[in-house]
Design a protein around this motif. Structure first.
Motif: not given
Ligand code: GLP
Length: 255
Positions: A59-70, A133-141, A178-183
């Motif tokens: 991962l040393g040359s990669a960029t990591v962006v976290l998907l979501d946070e509480w 289980t409710n169909g969300h991705v990230g926190f796109n509820e 959350t990162v939005g579905l559009a992004r």
């Protein structure tokens, strides 16, 4: 438009996904990755050190962006997405060249979402996603649409219950960022990770029922390079036609 579907025996799934990711990093070391946390990716992250070593990549040359946070959980809380990403992945494989966590401890929620969106807007090569289980991705509820931005969100009861019940949060979260579905739909590629029998119904809804905000994951079918990596129990609700072909026609093709 097609969706690529890989269905693996449950025992092989995590190693398969880890090997696929290691191969991508080998081919594209400066990959810009959006990563989820939760129970689904945890075994992939556990398998990743071995997979990276075998592929002579990292991962040393990669960029990591976290998907979501509480929101409303203290720094270091075991359910926090940044805590889990550190413990389950970064402590094992080392830091990426750039790491974008969601700055909920320093900034007001809206400002943290806006700051995170600046990092996301630089572009994502690959977004790994889990499925609620409710169909969300990230926190796109449920209620989210394909043009939903990176934002502060109210969370469903089922999501809040998971924080305390499954992830061991020390208190009930106040919401999420959350990162939005559009992004997510702007990423070059999306891998949707789905495991376990309890996800079988929602995976079938996401891939085979009509697109709807009631199941935000259904909008992922609009993406030109969606890959679904499921284990056999999670794929149990999919139609035979779909699992045999390994190809799903996208929403724009009339399904
Ligand atoms: C959580 C997270 C999602 C995650 C999903 C599935 O609430 N916000 O990013 O992908 O729900 O979680 P799990 O993999 O634990 O089933």
């Amino acid at each position: 438009m097609t969706v690529r579907l890989d269905v693996l025996p449950a025992a092989d799934w995590a190693t398969f996904v880890a090997n696929e990711l290691a191969a991508r990093l080998r081919a594209e070391p400066a990959l810009r990755l959006c990563l989820p946390t939760g129970d689904t990716p945890a075994p992939v992250y556990a398998a990743l050190p071995g997979a990276l070593a075998a592929a002579r990549s990292g991962l040393g040359s990669a960029t990591v962006v976290l998907l979501d946070e509480w929101l409303g959980l203290p720094a270091g809380d075991p359910a926090r997405c940044d805590t889990r990403l550190r413990h389950e992945l970064l402590d094992r494989v080392g830091r990426p060249s750039d790491l974008h966590l969601i700055r909920v401890d320093e900034l007001q929620p809206e400002a943290a979402a806006a700051a995170h969106d600046v990092a996301v807007a630089e572009g994502l090569d690959l977004a790994l996603l889990g499925l609620g289980t409710n169909g969300h991705v990230g926190f796109n509820e449920p209620g989210s649409t394909a043009d939903s931005p990176t934002r502060v969100v109210e969370l469903d009861h089922s999501t809040l219950n998971a924080a305390v019940g499954r992830y061991g949060a020390t208190r009930r979260p106040a919401g999420g960022v959350t990162v939005g579905l559009a992004r997510l739909l702007e990423a070059v590629e999306i891998w949707l990770l789905v495991t376990g029998h309890r996800k079988a119904t929602v995976l079938a809804r996401a891939l085979e029922a009509p697109e709807t905000p009631d199941c935000p994951a259904s909008f992922l079918r609009r993406h030109p390079a969606l890959r679904v990596l499921a284990d056999e129990p999670a794929a149990a609700g999919l139609s035979a036609v779909l699992t045999r072909s390994g190809r799903i026609r996208g929403a724009r093709d009339g399904i």
